[in-house]
Motif scaffolding. Sequence first.
Motif, short mmCIF file in Angstrom:
data_model
loop_
_atom_site.label_atom_id
_atom_site.label_comp_id
_atom_site.label_asym_id
_atom_site.label_seq_id
_atom_site.Cartn_x
_atom_site.Cartn_y
_atom_site.Cartn_z
N HIS A 157 -6.64 8.09 0.97
CA HIS A 157 -7.00 6.73 0.56
C HIS A 157 -5.77 5.94 0.16
CE1 HIS A 157 -11.19 8.10 0.53
NE2 HIS A 157 -10.81 9.12 -0.23
N PRO A 158 -4.85 5.66 1.09
CA PRO A 158 -3.68 4.86 0.73
C PRO A 158 -4.10 3.51 0.17
CG PRO A 158 -3.45 5.77 2.94
CD PRO A 158 -4.86 6.01 2.53
N LEU A 160 -3.46 10.03 -2.04
CA LEU A 160 -2.45 9.33 -1.25
C LEU A 160 -2.63 9.59 0.24
CD1 LEU A 160 0.65 10.08 -3.51
CD2 LEU A 160 -0.23 7.79 -3.00
N ARG A 161 -3.03 10.78 0.59
CA ARG A 161 -3.24 11.12 2.00
C ARG A 161 -4.50 10.48 2.56
NH1 ARG A 161 -4.83 17.13 2.80
NH2 ARG A 161 -6.76 16.22 1.96
N LEU A 204 -5.12 2.97 -6.16
CA LEU A 204 -4.95 4.41 -6.34
C LEU A 204 -5.44 4.85 -7.71
CD1 LEU A 204 -1.37 4.82 -4.80
CD2 LEU A 204 -3.53 5.57 -3.77
N LEU A 236 6.66 9.60 0.50
CA LEU A 236 5.73 8.48 0.47
C LEU A 236 6.13 7.44 1.51
CD1 LEU A 236 5.15 7.89 -3.36
CD2 LEU A 236 3.93 9.41 -1.78
N ARG A 247 0.85 -1.19 0.00
CA ARG A 247 0.00 0.00 0.00
C ARG A 247 0.89 1.24 0.00
NH1 ARG A 247 -4.31 1.35 3.76
NH2 ARG A 247 -2.85 0.87 5.44
N ILE A 248 0.44 2.26 -0.67
CA ILE A 248 1.22 3.48 -0.82
C ILE A 248 0.43 4.64 -0.26
CG2 ILE A 248 2.44 4.99 -2.44
CD1 ILE A 248 2.39 2.57 -4.41
N GLY A 249 1.05 5.38 0.63
CA GLY A 249 0.40 6.53 1.23
C GLY A 249 1.36 7.71 1.32
N ASP A 280 4.78 3.24 3.11
CA ASP A 280 3.86 2.11 3.12
C ASP A 280 3.25 2.07 4.52
OD1 ASP A 280 2.53 -0.29 3.28
OD2 ASP A 280 4.14 -1.49 2.41
N PRO A 281 1.98 2.44 4.67
CA PRO A 281 1.39 2.51 6.02
C PRO A 281 1.46 1.20 6.78
CG PRO A 281 -0.05 3.55 4.40
CD PRO A 281 1.01 2.84 3.63
#
Length: 363
Positions: free
Chosen positions: A46-47, A43-44, A53, A82, A2-4, A84-85
């Motif tokens: 909805h990671p 990104l902020r 995305l 960036l 996941r990318i946030g 990964d949460p």
Amino acid sequence: MRIGLKQCAWERAGDGLLLVCDPSRVIELGDPEGQVERLLTVLRDHPGTAAELRATLAAGGDEVTLDELADALEALDGLRILCDPDRSADRDRAGRDFSNLAFFDLFASLERSDADLLARVRGAHVLQLGAGGLGSSVLQSLAGLGVGRITILDDDVVEPRNLARQFLYREADLGTPKVDRAAAWVRANNPAIDVRTVRRWITGPADLADLLPGVDVVVAGIDQGEHIDAWVNAACVAAGVPHVRGGMTGSQLIYYSVDPGRSACVACRVRAYGDGREVAATALNPAAVTAQRLSAGVPSLNRANGPAAALVGSLVAFEALRYLTGYEPPYVAGAEVLIDIAGGCQQRREAWPRDPGCPVCAP
């Protein structure tokens, strides 16, 4: 993955954005059509994976291909904004490591999270040569960082004159071996650290060889014999272990490091400029080299007080941390930084030429 987005703030400025994650650095992003801002918002808020995305962007009217999105994410990740949460640490539950994780967050990326960088420190083994002024300062930093294993080498006992700059020790420790008191301090500060001690006088590279297997970096703040820096350099280069050295001469502090196989070593420097007082290297120009040669006739005197030891110790600790984590490349590998205490602590960096015929590092 996941990318946030890391914790950031931004605002529009004409056809672009001004974005801040690190308060000391403002990032300017061109964004005439607002697509970058919409991506940052996604990104902020909805990671998700790249596919998720892309779907969220499409639902908002931004149709992009996965390749286009991948290029944009790569560019943003290069700016260190960036994360990964799922791999980022929960600092609120980190206890003693809160500040360490907050620091590593500045340098974390999608490939390497703050938790990954901390794990490298916890899994590291540092060999500390000397538990005097520099060693005391560095050792306190290593304990605070949570280095997993520390071996401390020294053969001295605590003396009254040590107390002005070696803050591991108290008056009650006078006459006791430094390694024992230093190890006790580390254990009291962080019981999770595996601390081992060696009482030994170094008389050549062979006295270090048995200590180097499994060591990730050596920190040297030791004054044992005229050729101690050459011996440490030879042992560490042979073992392929980086080492960081710090010290003081007159009103100048100095620190350097050697990255075996990648940088010039101490022997390269000596072959290029002469040895003089090896621990007290000076700026690499003809006048300074002459001054260094003449300084051999001046009695050696340790003039480091508490602030001097703390300053050079913190710089050495940062360089050791670079080797342990790779949060950024080593700054003084094959180079030296001199800090002029008589000139407002201004710094200058002097690189050493790598000698292709060096008998120590060329092989």
